[in-house]
Structures are given as structure tokens and as C-alpha cells.
Write a protein that holds these residues in place. Sequence first.
Motif, PDB file in Angstrom:
ATOM      1  N   ILE A   1       0.666  -1.237   0.059  1.00 27.76           N
ATOM      2  CA  ILE A   1      -0.047   0.042  -0.008  1.00 27.76           C
ATOM      3  C   ILE A   1       1.034   0.867  -0.128  1.00 27.76           C
ATOM      4  CG2 ILE A   1      -1.882   1.675   1.319  1.00 27.76           C
ATOM      5  CD1 ILE A   1      -2.815  -1.011   2.335  1.00 27.76           C
ATOM      6  N   GLU A   2       2.216   1.224   0.492  1.00 26.31           N
ATOM      7  CA  GLU A   2       2.643   2.430   0.827  1.00 26.31           C
ATOM      8  C   GLU A   2       3.203   2.128  -0.546  1.00 26.31           C
ATOM      9  OE1 GLU A   2       6.806   2.485   2.569  1.00 26.31           O
ATOM     10  OE2 GLU A   2       5.559   2.749   4.162  1.00 26.31           O
ATOM     11  N   LYS A   3       3.717   2.113  -1.449  1.00 30.59           N
ATOM     12  CA  LYS A   3       4.101   1.719  -2.568  1.00 30.59           C
ATOM     13  C   LYS A   3       3.356   2.099  -3.623  1.00 30.59           C
ATOM     14  CE  LYS A   3       8.336   0.158  -1.945  1.00 30.59           C
ATOM     15  NZ  LYS A   3       9.232   0.452  -1.674  1.00 30.59           N
ATOM     16  N   GLN A   4       1.802   0.956  -3.778  1.00 32.09           N
ATOM     17  CA  GLN A   4       0.948   1.995  -4.485  1.00 32.09           C
ATOM     18  C   GLN A   4      -1.078   2.012  -3.449  1.00 32.09           C
ATOM     19  OE1 GLN A   4       0.062  -0.679  -7.490  1.00 32.09           O
ATOM     20  NE2 GLN A   4      -1.750   0.079  -8.138  1.00 32.09           N
ATOM     21  N   SER A   5      -1.044   3.382  -3.774  1.00 28.66           N
ATOM     22  CA  SER A   5      -1.751   3.818  -2.157  1.00 28.66           C
ATOM     23  C   SER A   5      -3.726   3.440  -2.590  1.00 28.66           C
ATOM     24  CB  SER A   5      -1.705   5.419  -1.681  1.00 28.66           C
ATOM     25  OG  SER A   5      -2.026   5.989  -3.323  1.00 28.66           O
ATOM     26  N   ASP A   6      -3.053   3.190  -4.276  1.00 27.78           N
ATOM     27  CA  ASP A   6      -4.846   2.717  -4.560  1.00 27.78           C
ATOM     28  C   ASP A   6      -4.632   1.134  -4.834  1.00 27.78           C
ATOM     29  OD1 ASP A   6      -2.435   2.495  -6.259  1.00 27.78           O
ATOM     30  OD2 ASP A   6      -4.462   3.874  -8.343  1.00 27.78           O
ATOM     31  N   MET A   7      -4.120   0.170  -4.567  1.00 26.33           N
ATOM     32  CA  MET A   7      -3.729  -0.867  -4.606  1.00 26.33           C
ATOM     33  C   MET A   7      -5.627  -1.392  -3.937  1.00 26.33           C
ATOM     34  SD  MET A   7      -1.025  -3.979  -4.369  1.00 26.33           S
ATOM     35  CE  MET A   7       0.204  -3.453  -5.779  1.00 26.33           C
ATOM     36  N   ALA A   8      -6.428  -1.283  -4.294  1.00 24.76           N
ATOM     37  CA  ALA A   8      -6.995  -2.190  -3.998  1.00 24.76           C
ATOM     38  C   ALA A   8      -7.542  -3.443  -3.248  1.00 24.76           C
ATOM     39  CB  ALA A   8      -9.159  -1.839  -4.184  1.00 24.76           C
ATOM     40  N   ASP A   9      -6.752  -4.408  -4.517  1.00 23.82           N
ATOM     41  CA  ASP A   9      -6.695  -5.533  -3.649  1.00 23.82           C
ATOM     42  C   ASP A   9      -6.020  -5.731  -2.258  1.00 23.82           C
ATOM     43  OD1 ASP A   9      -8.222  -6.699  -4.820  1.00 23.82           O
ATOM     44  OD2 ASP A   9      -7.241  -6.950  -6.634  1.00 23.82           O
TER      45      ASP A   9
END
Length: 182
Positions: A89-97
Motif C-alpha cells: 500500500i505504501e508503494k501503491q496507495s490505490d491497490m484496492a486488493d
Amino acid sequence: MKKLFILSILCTMLFLSGCVKNLSNIDIQKLNQKATEYMEQGEYDKAIARLESSLDLNGDFPATYYNLGVAYYQTNNYEEAAKALNQAIEKQSDMADAYYSRAVVYEDWAYSILEGEDTDNAKDKKQPTNEDKATSLKYLENAKKDFEKYLELKPNAQDKSDVEEKIVQIDNDLNNGEQKEN
């Protein structure tokens, strides 16, 4: 002449580092694919080893952290699963899964504490202490927030009604737990 020589060395180093980076990306993809195969076969320890090797090569891929979190979850290592999913999530804050998976981790972690199974040996059940109950309530709150974030990022998710039911159940458990604490 020295400046030209140094400049040519720097250019060569940049070129080689670019090649190494591309090679690393290919290697990372191979390690991740093999890790996925291991997870499909239920060999989670092997998957974890592959994914950690992948992170050693390059820790910039959110999917690697996500897969590592899922693999740790499958071994009931909730703490490491949450850490890996936090990194995703820190690397990609829009990763819903990743939010969904972290919610499941927190939810299961909370219930395992309440059921007295949060020990090294699941056969050794213990009565949860007040501190355990407080920790489980915190994890349930985290799970609720992550399920809500998942729905925010994926408002038309196929599992929307299931997730909404989970949120209601967690709300009920939080309300019951907080009443017992008071």
C-alpha cells in the motif's frame, strides 16, 4: 583527456546499471511467477522464499509485497502479512486488493486472538487477557477501515454486498467488545 575518459566510464556505468536493472526486472518477474505457482500448489514457505529473493533484487514492486502478504497470511503469520501488505500500500496507495487482503488479515488476526489461538502452537489455546481484547478491537477497527477503503477504491466490486456485510459484522463485534470493556 582524463575528463573524457572519466565521462566515458560514467556513461558505461550508467548503461550497465540500466542493463542490470532490466535484467533484475526480468528476474523479478520470473521469481514472482514461480512464487505464484508455489502458492497455487500450497507451498507457501517456498513462495515466501522466492518473493523475499525478489525483494532483495528490487523492492519497488508493490505486487511482490502484495503476494508476500498473501503467502504469509496463508501460513497464519498475520504480523508479517500485515507488514508486507503495508509495504504494498505504501508503494501503491490505490491497490484496492491490498486493502482488502490487509482487512482480512486484521480480521482473522483479531478473531484468532479472541479465540486464544494467537500462539506459536494453535493447539495451545489460552484465555484472552484484557490487553488481548484491546488489541483485537484495534485490529477489527483496522479491518473495518480497510474494507471501507477497498469499497471506496472499487465502488462497483462484485463482492460489494459481501464486504458490506463484513463491515456490519465487524461493527457489531466492535460495539459488543467495547461494551464488555466498559
